[in-house]
Design a protein around this motif. Structure first.
Motif, PDB file in Angstrom:
ATOM      1  N   PHE A  34     -22.125  -9.274 -13.467  1.00 36.77           N
ATOM      2  CA  PHE A  34     -22.158  -9.882 -12.147  1.00 36.77           C
ATOM      3  C   PHE A  34     -23.318  -9.304 -11.331  1.00 36.77           C
ATOM      4  O   PHE A  34     -23.704  -8.146 -11.510  1.00 36.77           O
ATOM      5  CB  PHE A  34     -20.861  -9.569 -11.367  1.00 36.77           C
ATOM      6  N   TYR A  36     -23.812  -9.037  -7.173  1.00 44.13           N
ATOM      7  CA  TYR A  36     -23.290  -9.262  -5.838  1.00 44.13           C
ATOM      8  C   TYR A  36     -24.386  -8.954  -4.822  1.00 44.13           C
ATOM      9  O   TYR A  36     -25.244  -8.101  -5.056  1.00 44.13           O
ATOM     10  CB  TYR A  36     -22.091  -8.345  -5.542  1.00 44.13           C
ATOM     11  N   LEU A  44     -19.522  -8.200   0.607  1.00 46.01           N
ATOM     12  CA  LEU A  44     -20.039  -8.446  -0.732  1.00 46.01           C
ATOM     13  C   LEU A  44     -19.769  -9.888  -1.139  1.00 46.01           C
ATOM     14  O   LEU A  44     -18.643 -10.349  -1.110  1.00 46.01           O
ATOM     15  CB  LEU A  44     -19.357  -7.530  -1.752  1.00 46.01           C
ATOM     16  N   LEU A  46     -20.562 -12.931  -4.173  1.00 45.84           N
ATOM     17  CA  LEU A  46     -20.987 -13.137  -5.548  1.00 45.84           C
ATOM     18  C   LEU A  46     -22.247 -14.001  -5.581  1.00 45.84           C
ATOM     19  O   LEU A  46     -22.266 -15.089  -5.028  1.00 45.84           O
ATOM     20  CB  LEU A  46     -19.863 -13.824  -6.319  1.00 45.84           C
ATOM     21  N   PHE A  90     -26.174  -5.544  -5.731  1.00 46.08           N
ATOM     22  CA  PHE A  90     -25.405  -4.698  -6.644  1.00 46.08           C
ATOM     23  C   PHE A  90     -25.199  -5.428  -7.959  1.00 46.08           C
ATOM     24  O   PHE A  90     -24.720  -6.565  -7.980  1.00 46.08           O
ATOM     25  CB  PHE A  90     -24.034  -4.359  -6.068  1.00 46.08           C
TER      26      PHE A  90
END
Lengths: 113, 116
Positions: A34, A36, A44, A46, A90
């Motif tokens: 993932f 983010y 946060l 996606l 992230f």
């Protein structure tokens, strides 16, 4: 547990420049991957995710990421950034079937107008 | 819109004074998570619930507890906050992970805790 490395702590770009953020993880098993994004003062969100299939995944806002299994990497790219892409990014990795999502330390991206 | 809601967004407490943070969700997910995120660091998982089954991470201090009275709500209790507990606390939800799964964690806006 996974170990996730993001290569750049802080990236500064001008608008229209291309962006690539590196992410490597430690575990060679079957993983979900993932990216983010956390915009200033926001939660946060996606950006994109990879579960299986085509290793090139497209996300929101023109972002894409490429999973390279042999390199344990999941690098994020955007061909032309905008000022509004200023945020913290992230990378996160999870072994399939596990609960724990392991995050990288994050990369702060600053886009100058 | 289905979402993860956290209250309050900002919480100030005194050293040693118990504090409770709240999370609710309208996604009807059976897993809820609590993360701690300190400044300029990655979110760190504290614990999670799968339905009412509580799972603590090995390095989560005993000072941190959690309750999940029903599917929609989950609480984080900090029994005696120290200065080192000042952080952003993030709640997330997902469906149950499976070996072939496509579960994704969705995050709330977080509660920023200040300890005086």
């Amino acid at each position: 547990a996974q170990s996730v490395s993001q290569h750049n702590h802080h990236v500064i770009l001008s608008e229209a420049a291309s962006l690539e953020l590196g992410c490597n993880y430690s575990y060679g098993g079957t993983v979900n991957l993932f990216w983010y994004v956390q915009y200033p003062g926001q939660h946060l969100q996606l950006l994109l995710k990879y579960f299986s299939g085509d290793p090139l995944v497209k996300g929101i806002k023109g972002f894409e990421a490429e999973f390279i299994k042999s390199k344990f990497s999941f690098n994020l790219r955007k061909p032309s950034v905008q000022w509004s892409d200023t945020a913290e990014y992230f990378c996160a990795v999870k072994t399939k079937g596990d609960y724990k999502l392991s995050f990288g330390a994050g990369t702060t991206v600053t886009v100058r107008a | 819109d289905a979402m993860v809601i956290q209250n309050p967004r900002y919480q100030v407490t005194q050293f040693g004074k118990p504090v409770t943070l709240s999370c609710s969700q309208t996604l009807n997910h059976n897993v809820m998570y609590w993360y701690q995120q300190k400044s300029s660091q990655a979110p760190k998982l504290l614990f999670h619930y799968y339905d009412k089954d509580f799972n603590n991470e090995a390095d989560t201090p005993d000072n941190f507890q959690s309750r999940r009275p029903n599917t929609s709500f989950c609480f984080l209790d900090i029994r005696s906050p120290g200065l080192g507990d000042a952080a952003m606390y993030l709640c997330a939800t997902s469906t149950r992970p499976t070996s072939g799964g496509t579960d994704t964690q969705y995050f709330g806006p977080g509660t920023r805790l200040t300890v005086l």
